[in-house]
Design a protein around this motif. Structure first.
Motif, PDB file in Angstrom:
ATOM      1  N   ASP A 196      60.413  93.614  27.547  1.00 36.86           N
ATOM      2  CA  ASP A 196      61.014  92.848  26.666  1.00 36.86           C
ATOM      3  C   ASP A 196      62.705  92.714  26.542  1.00 36.86           C
ATOM      4  O   ASP A 196      63.201  91.705  26.601  1.00 36.86           O
ATOM      5  N   ALA A 197      62.952  93.782  27.105  1.00 37.95           N
ATOM      6  CA  ALA A 197      64.665  94.044  27.609  1.00 37.95           C
ATOM      7  C   ALA A 197      64.852  92.839  28.687  1.00 37.95           C
ATOM      8  O   ALA A 197      65.719  92.273  28.830  1.00 37.95           O
ATOM      9  N   ASP A 198      64.021  93.087  29.672  1.00 35.53           N
ATOM     10  CA  ASP A 198      64.075  92.018  30.804  1.00 35.53           C
ATOM     11  C   ASP A 198      64.035  90.654  30.430  1.00 35.53           C
ATOM     12  O   ASP A 198      64.906  89.909  30.948  1.00 35.53           O
ATOM     13  N   ILE A 199      63.102  90.156  29.614  1.00 37.27           N
ATOM     14  CA  ILE A 199      63.154  89.014  29.015  1.00 37.27           C
ATOM     15  C   ILE A 199      64.618  88.751  28.482  1.00 37.27           C
ATOM     16  O   ILE A 199      64.829  87.526  28.584  1.00 37.27           O
ATOM     17  N   LEU A 200      64.995  89.474  27.322  1.00 36.80           N
ATOM     18  CA  LEU A 200      66.041  89.148  26.816  1.00 36.80           C
ATOM     19  C   LEU A 200      67.357  89.021  27.677  1.00 36.80           C
ATOM     20  O   LEU A 200      68.084  88.153  27.456  1.00 36.80           O
ATOM     21  N   GLY A 201      67.290  89.898  28.764  1.00 38.94           N
ATOM     22  CA  GLY A 201      68.455  89.510  29.677  1.00 38.94           C
ATOM     23  C   GLY A 201      68.434  88.353  30.474  1.00 38.94           C
ATOM     24  O   GLY A 201      69.610  88.143  31.032  1.00 38.94           O
ATOM     25  N   ARG A 202      67.332  87.695  30.526  1.00 39.69           N
ATOM     26  CA  ARG A 202      67.483  86.370  31.024  1.00 39.69           C
ATOM     27  C   ARG A 202      68.051  85.282  30.202  1.00 39.69           C
ATOM     28  O   ARG A 202      68.250  84.125  30.647  1.00 39.69           O
ATOM     29  N   SER A 207      73.791  93.834  26.367  1.00 36.64           N
ATOM     30  CA  SER A 207      74.677  94.870  26.583  1.00 36.64           C
ATOM     31  C   SER A 207      74.296  95.923  27.405  1.00 36.64           C
ATOM     32  O   SER A 207      72.918  96.469  27.228  1.00 36.64           O
ATOM     33  N   ASP A 208      75.174  96.814  27.849  1.00 35.76           N
ATOM     34  CA  ASP A 208      74.809  98.105  28.596  1.00 35.76           C
ATOM     35  C   ASP A 208      74.103  99.166  27.438  1.00 35.76           C
ATOM     36  O   ASP A 208      73.444  99.794  27.744  1.00 35.76           O
ATOM     37  N   ARG A 209      74.790  99.060  26.143  1.00 35.11           N
ATOM     38  CA  ARG A 209      74.537  99.957  25.208  1.00 35.11           C
ATOM     39  C   ARG A 209      72.976  99.892  24.890  1.00 35.11           C
ATOM     40  O   ARG A 209      72.208 100.615  24.349  1.00 35.11           O
ATOM     41  N   TYR A 210      72.376  98.429  24.925  1.00 36.92           N
ATOM     42  CA  TYR A 210      70.914  98.215  24.589  1.00 36.92           C
ATOM     43  C   TYR A 210      70.184  98.858  25.700  1.00 36.92           C
ATOM     44  O   TYR A 210      69.253  99.631  25.363  1.00 36.92           O
ATOM     45  N   ARG A 211      70.467  98.745  26.687  1.00 34.04           N
ATOM     46  CA  ARG A 211      69.759  99.396  28.199  1.00 34.04           C
ATOM     47  C   ARG A 211      69.865 100.838  27.959  1.00 34.04           C
ATOM     48  O   ARG A 211      68.907 101.604  28.185  1.00 34.04           O
ATOM     49  N   ALA A 212      70.796 101.337  27.401  1.00 33.11           N
ATOM     50  CA  ALA A 212      71.081 102.988  27.466  1.00 33.11           C
ATOM     51  C   ALA A 212      70.245 103.450  26.125  1.00 33.11           C
ATOM     52  O   ALA A 212      69.809 104.599  26.130  1.00 33.11           O
ATOM     53  N   TYR A 213      70.245 102.564  25.123  1.00 31.50           N
ATOM     54  CA  TYR A 213      69.524 103.079  24.085  1.00 31.50           C
ATOM     55  C   TYR A 213      67.979 103.224  24.530  1.00 31.50           C
ATOM     56  O   TYR A 213      67.364 104.158  23.940  1.00 31.50           O
ATOM     57  N   LEU A 214      67.549 102.256  25.110  1.00 31.56           N
ATOM     58  CA  LEU A 214      66.084 102.230  25.876  1.00 31.56           C
ATOM     59  C   LEU A 214      65.731 103.570  26.632  1.00 31.56           C
ATOM     60  O   LEU A 214      64.767 104.169  26.481  1.00 31.56           O
ATOM     61  N   ASP A 215      66.949 103.975  27.213  1.00 31.92           N
ATOM     62  CA  ASP A 215      66.845 105.027  28.275  1.00 31.92           C
ATOM     63  C   ASP A 215      66.720 106.318  27.312  1.00 31.92           C
ATOM     64  O   ASP A 215      66.044 107.397  27.467  1.00 31.92           O
ATOM     65  N   ALA A 288      76.550 103.473  17.229  1.00 31.73           N
ATOM     66  CA  ALA A 288      75.815 102.566  16.371  1.00 31.73           C
ATOM     67  C   ALA A 288      76.909 101.618  15.484  1.00 31.73           C
ATOM     68  O   ALA A 288      77.738 101.931  15.235  1.00 31.73           O
ATOM     69  N   ALA A 289      76.141 100.301  15.293  1.00 34.81           N
ATOM     70  CA  ALA A 289      76.918  99.367  14.685  1.00 34.81           C
ATOM     71  C   ALA A 289      76.990  99.966  12.971  1.00 34.81           C
ATOM     72  O   ALA A 289      76.488 100.690  12.514  1.00 34.81           O
ATOM     73  N   PRO A 290      78.003  99.454  12.331  1.00 34.36           N
ATOM     74  CA  PRO A 290      78.355  99.991  10.920  1.00 34.36           C
ATOM     75  C   PRO A 290      77.219  99.707   9.899  1.00 34.36           C
ATOM     76  O   PRO A 290      77.291 100.348   8.831  1.00 34.36           O
ATOM     77  N   ASP A 291      76.592  98.708  10.225  1.00 33.95           N
ATOM     78  CA  ASP A 291      75.375  98.474   9.346  1.00 33.95           C
ATOM     79  C   ASP A 291      74.015  99.219   9.520  1.00 33.95           C
ATOM     80  O   ASP A 291      73.114  99.009   8.755  1.00 33.95           O
ATOM     81  N   GLY A 292      74.448 100.206  10.484  1.00 33.18           N
ATOM     82  CA  GLY A 292      73.279 101.209  10.732  1.00 33.18           C
ATOM     83  C   GLY A 292      72.367 100.742  11.660  1.00 33.18           C
ATOM     84  O   GLY A 292      71.226 101.167  11.825  1.00 33.18           O
ATOM     85  N   ARG A 293      72.354  99.656  12.488  1.00 32.84           N
ATOM     86  CA  ARG A 293      71.565  99.270  13.417  1.00 32.84           C
ATOM     87  C   ARG A 293      72.357  98.824  14.522  1.00 32.84           C
ATOM     88  O   ARG A 293      73.500  98.815  14.828  1.00 32.84           O
ATOM     89  N   ASP A 294      71.439  98.950  15.813  1.00 27.55           N
ATOM     90  CA  ASP A 294      71.956  98.703  17.131  1.00 27.55           C
ATOM     91  C   ASP A 294      72.797  97.365  17.461  1.00 27.55           C
ATOM     92  O   ASP A 294      71.850  96.375  17.289  1.00 27.55           O
ATOM     93  N   ALA A 295      73.800  97.042  17.704  1.00 28.18           N
ATOM     94  CA  ALA A 295      74.602  96.131  17.910  1.00 28.18           C
ATOM     95  C   ALA A 295      74.350  95.618  19.320  1.00 28.18           C
ATOM     96  O   ALA A 295      75.069  96.132  20.242  1.00 28.18           O
ATOM     97  N   SER A 296      73.155  95.225  19.858  1.00 29.03           N
ATOM     98  CA  SER A 296      72.669  95.015  21.123  1.00 29.03           C
ATOM     99  C   SER A 296      72.957  93.840  22.120  1.00 29.03           C
ATOM    100  O   SER A 296      73.255  94.140  23.280  1.00 29.03           O
ATOM    101  N   CYS A 297      73.042  92.869  21.607  1.00 27.86           N
ATOM    102  CA  CYS A 297      73.113  91.570  22.261  1.00 27.86           C
ATOM    103  C   CYS A 297      73.916  90.478  21.687  1.00 27.86           C
ATOM    104  O   CYS A 297      74.059  90.508  20.543  1.00 27.86           O
ATOM    105  N   ALA A 298      74.562  89.895  22.354  1.00 28.16           N
ATOM    106  CA  ALA A 298      75.222  88.564  21.861  1.00 28.16           C
ATOM    107  C   ALA A 298      74.806  87.279  22.789  1.00 28.16           C
ATOM    108  O   ALA A 298      74.542  87.292  23.820  1.00 28.16           O
ATOM    109  N   ALA A 299      74.612  86.138  21.872  1.00 31.45           N
ATOM    110  CA  ALA A 299      74.312  84.948  22.538  1.00 31.45           C
ATOM    111  C   ALA A 299      75.325  84.312  23.397  1.00 31.45           C
ATOM    112  O   ALA A 299      76.401  84.574  23.021  1.00 31.45           O
TER     113      ALA A 299
END
Length: 299
Positions: A196-202, A207-215, A288-299
């Motif tokens: 899913d991360a690879d598909i999102l990356g296309r 963000s690097d934070r997203y991949r670090a979170y998966l690790d 982590a983002a202030p709302d408690g969720r991972d701010a992982s990607c931006a369009a």
């Protein structure tokens, strides 16, 4: 070393009709957060340096005094954000009446695979429709992802671009018990997350934070030393709908908002005793983002 608690995620309602199978909430209750308890909680949080709050649920738009909750936080000098699944006319109407008082609104949605897995109907399209109906300056669509396709990512990218909203992603997080119930091995689960991360990356600037979170999730499922997990590092406290304050939604330790202020200060400033698990890894981290969720990607 203890992480300074700078924000608070507040459960305004103990129940939620969505009841998704992968919800991060560790507590369930009936009824709503009492406003007097909430005001006392804000006072105690302010005393230990909490700078902002995020109203969550259950579903915050169901709280009969939502506007008062927002205004009380402002009286303590705290900006307020909200995480909501609002979709019905009644829910969106309530949200629109307070949206101009909020720093940001995050509307939760699920990918098609996540909807099937969690038995939800929170589509990205309906989430964007909700955001179009509110006047908050910062609008965020948060998509929980599982079993993505290129076509689905293209559709989400087009939706958020046309609506002018931000988009965040996070992977479905399942613990070992949930994986066992679904008959999915940990290896297959982690492999799907990576796919899913690879598909999102296309389609998005992943963000690097997203991949670090998966690790980190992989490490939590396969620790180098059996049983070794790091201490809670969350900078976001959690307040239940019953008025209990925790360092994390999944923490076993709590202090009542009605406890003496010294006890509350000691609880929130002492080193956390809990260990991070896959359930809470997205929020038990200082980045982590202030709302408690991972701010992982931006369009």
């Amino acid at each position: 070393m203890s992480t300074h608690v700078s924000t608070a995620l507040i459960s305004t309602a103990g129940h939620c009709k969505v009841a998704c199978g992968f919800c991060f909430r560790a507590d369930r209750a009936h009824g709503f957060l009492d406003t007097a308890t909430y005001a006392r909680t804000l006072s105690r949080l302010k005393e230990v340096g909490v700078e902002g709050v995020c109203l969550s649920g259950g579903e915050p738009t169901h709280h009969p005094q939502l506007r008062q909750l927002v205004r009380l936080a402002h009286q303590f000098g705290m900006p307020v954000s909200m995480v909501t699944s609002a979709r019905t006319v009644a829910e969106v109407t309530v949200l629109s009446r307070v949206a101009h008082l909020l720093a940001n609104v995050t509307v939760s949605a699920d990918s098609q695979g996540a909807m099937l897995l969690g038995r939800t109907t929170r589509t990205a399209a309906s989430g964007v429709d909700t955001l179009r109906g509110v006047s908050t300056e910062t609008k965020i669509l948060h998509v929980t992802c599982w079993d993505l396709s290129d076509k689905e990512c293209q559709d989400v990218a087009a939706l958020v671009s046309a609506a002018g909203v931000e988009v965040q992603f996070s992977p479905v997080v399942l613990d070992e018990r949930a994986l066992h119930r679904d008959g999915t091995s940990v290896q297959d689960y982690l492999a799907q997350q990576q796919l899913d991360a690879d598909i999102l990356g296309r389609h998005f600037n992943l963000s690097d934070r997203y991949r670090a979170y998966l690790d980190e999730l992989r490490e939590l499922h396969f620790p180098a030393v059996q049983g070794e997990r790091w201490s809670c590092r969350s900078a976001t406290a959690y307040v239940t709908a019953d008025g209990d304050i925790r360092r994390c939604p999944y923490s076993q330790a709590s202090v009542s908002a009605h406890a003496p202020r010294a006890a509350i200060r000691c609880f929130l400033t002492a080193p956390a005793q809990d260990r991070v698990t896959p359930d809470c890894a997205a929020i038990c981290r200082p980045s982590a983002a202030p709302d408690g969720r991972d701010a992982s990607c931006a369009a």
